[in-house]
Design an enzyme around this catalytic site. Structure first.
Site, short mmCIF file in Angstrom:
data_model
loop_
_atom_site.label_atom_id
_atom_site.label_comp_id
_atom_site.label_asym_id
_atom_site.label_seq_id
_atom_site.Cartn_x
_atom_site.Cartn_y
_atom_site.Cartn_z
N HIS A 15 9.10 -4.39 4.00
CA HIS A 15 9.64 -5.20 2.97
C HIS A 15 10.42 -4.23 2.04
CE1 HIS A 15 6.46 -7.97 4.09
NE2 HIS A 15 7.24 -8.80 3.59
N GLY A 16 10.28 -3.18 2.05
CA GLY A 16 10.94 -2.14 0.97
C GLY A 16 10.22 -0.84 0.64
#
Length: 406
Positions: A343-344
């Site tokens: 997701h990051g």
């Protein structure tokens, strides 16, 4: 132009897909027109007024990097397919290298996206490099590539025709955010031309999903965003504020993404491809395992098959641990840790992934204890309690995900 992001997109897509609809109603399909319409839709999706060559928005940096990325992945997949046929030239080292090379562009993009770099982020013409070259949907194409490389390694796919591979990798309805289809399932639909009655049913479902998607994304999600998440997002000072925002953000994320997914499935049906659904009443889940069998199912199942199961198989084969229970829990930790990082590279995403790993591991211990102590608890009361408890754990996890808690 963001897919499904405006009525303008739907109008353009309808005009381009109209010949496909007409042919489908007569049980016909033009592979040439399908390919051309896909190219046109991709160019429209990646068009950019700011980052382009020669001032032409349809020659955007994203368009160029997208097609270069597709070429990169196709070369890796076809090259590894050829090498894998020769057992003497294939090895674990080669397999890992190909996987790494396939993931490398995504890794670079995730690093460039990270706020960890601070002022050290690479800039070009006063703009972040990522803004010009990190195109929408890069991770979902990477998922398709990794899946294919793994299936080539397993010999579950014997041959990948180039035209089928290109059609699979560039399928525009799901290009930006999924759902993540499987190659063999996709090719089966892509190869078969439905008769007029079957196509009419697909078209009816597509229209239904579009209407439902508009309700989810452009009415429910819009109202939640307007009256809850946006006005409250910057003013969370009390426990009550966090509590209300948690509920609002949870339902916003669901209705916004579920609406998008319905649009993607609908457009897939118009093209005669029955892309799998992404959500199945996730807030009715009775436990965390049930939830991930209902929420973003294509991503969940991809991680299950391509990460979790392979870790379990590898560690069991190598006998790193005697207990399959402990192997499974370690695999959950790695699986959801990677999902969080995907997701990051931000702390709230990483903690979100580890939070879900903790829920899985905790539930595994609880389930083992409950079966020994009480067996199966089938009374409706326990089902209701399970749904309520699971929902609040999920909502708290999404509050972490939002970045507002940390």
């Amino acid at each position: 132009m963001t897919p499904y992001g405006s009525l303008h997109f739907f109008l353009i897509a309808f005009i381009i897909l109209l010949p496909i609809i007409i042919l489908g109603l007569f049980s016909k399909r033009s592979k040439i027109y399908n390919a051309l319409s896909t190219i046109v839709m991709l160019i429209i999706i990646f068009a950019d007024h700011k980052y382009n060559f020669l001032g032409i928005k349809y020659l955007s940096y994203h368009t160029i990097t997208f097609f270069l990325y597709i070429i990169w992945q196709v070369l890796l997949i076809k090259g590894y397919e050829k090498l894998n046929k020769n057992k003497e030239s294939n090895s674990t080292a080669l397999y890992v290298t190909v996987l790494f090379l396939s993931l490398l562009p995504l890794i670079i993009v995730k690093i460039l996206m990270s706020s960890w770099l601070g002022t050290g982020q690479v800039h070009m013409y006063s703009s972040k490099l990522l803004s010009m070259f990190g195109f929408l949907g890069i991770s979902y194409i990477a998922f398709k590539s990794i899946q294919l490389i793994m299936e080539i390694r397993d010999h579950s796919i014997k041959e990948i025709p180039l035209k089928k591979l290109l059609a699979f990798m560039t399928f525009f309805p799901t290009i930006s955010s999924g759902p993540i289809d499987r190659f063999r399932r996709f090719v089966k639909d892509e190869k078969k031309v439905p008769d007029s009655a079957q196509y009419r049913q697909l078209l009816e479902k597509a229209i239904h999903y579009v209407m439902l998607g508009f309700l989810y994304k452009y009415i429910v999600a819009f109202l939640i965003q307007k009256y809850v998440t946006t006005p409250m997002g910057g003013h969370l000072t009390s426990f009550t504020d966090y509590w209300i925002y948690m509920y609002g953000y949870t339902f916003y994320i669901f209705f916004d993404f579920a609406g998008y997914s319905l649009f993607a499935v609908a457009f897939s049906y118009i093209l005669g491809v029955q892309t799998p659904m992404n959500f199945n009443k996730p807030f009715m889940a009775k436990n965390i395992k049930d939830f991930w069998n209902r929420w973003h199912m294509s991503l969940s199942f991809w991680f299950r098959d391509c990460v979790y199961m392979r870790i379990v198989f590898f560690m069991t084969k190598k006998k790193y641990m005697k207990s399959t229970f402990h192997i499974s829990n370690l695999a959950f930790l790695i699986n959801f840790g990677i999902m969080g990082i995907w997701h990051g590279l931000e702390w709230h995403y990483i903690i979100y992934g580890l939070f879900h790993a903790a829920l899985f591991i905790g539930y595994a211990y609880y389930e083992r204890w409950r079966k020994k102590r009480f067996g199966q608890l089938k009374h409706p009361f326990f089902n209701v309690m399970g749904i309520l408890i699971t929902f609040h754990f999920i909502a708290f996890g999404l509050l972490i995900f939002s970045g507002k808690l940390i």
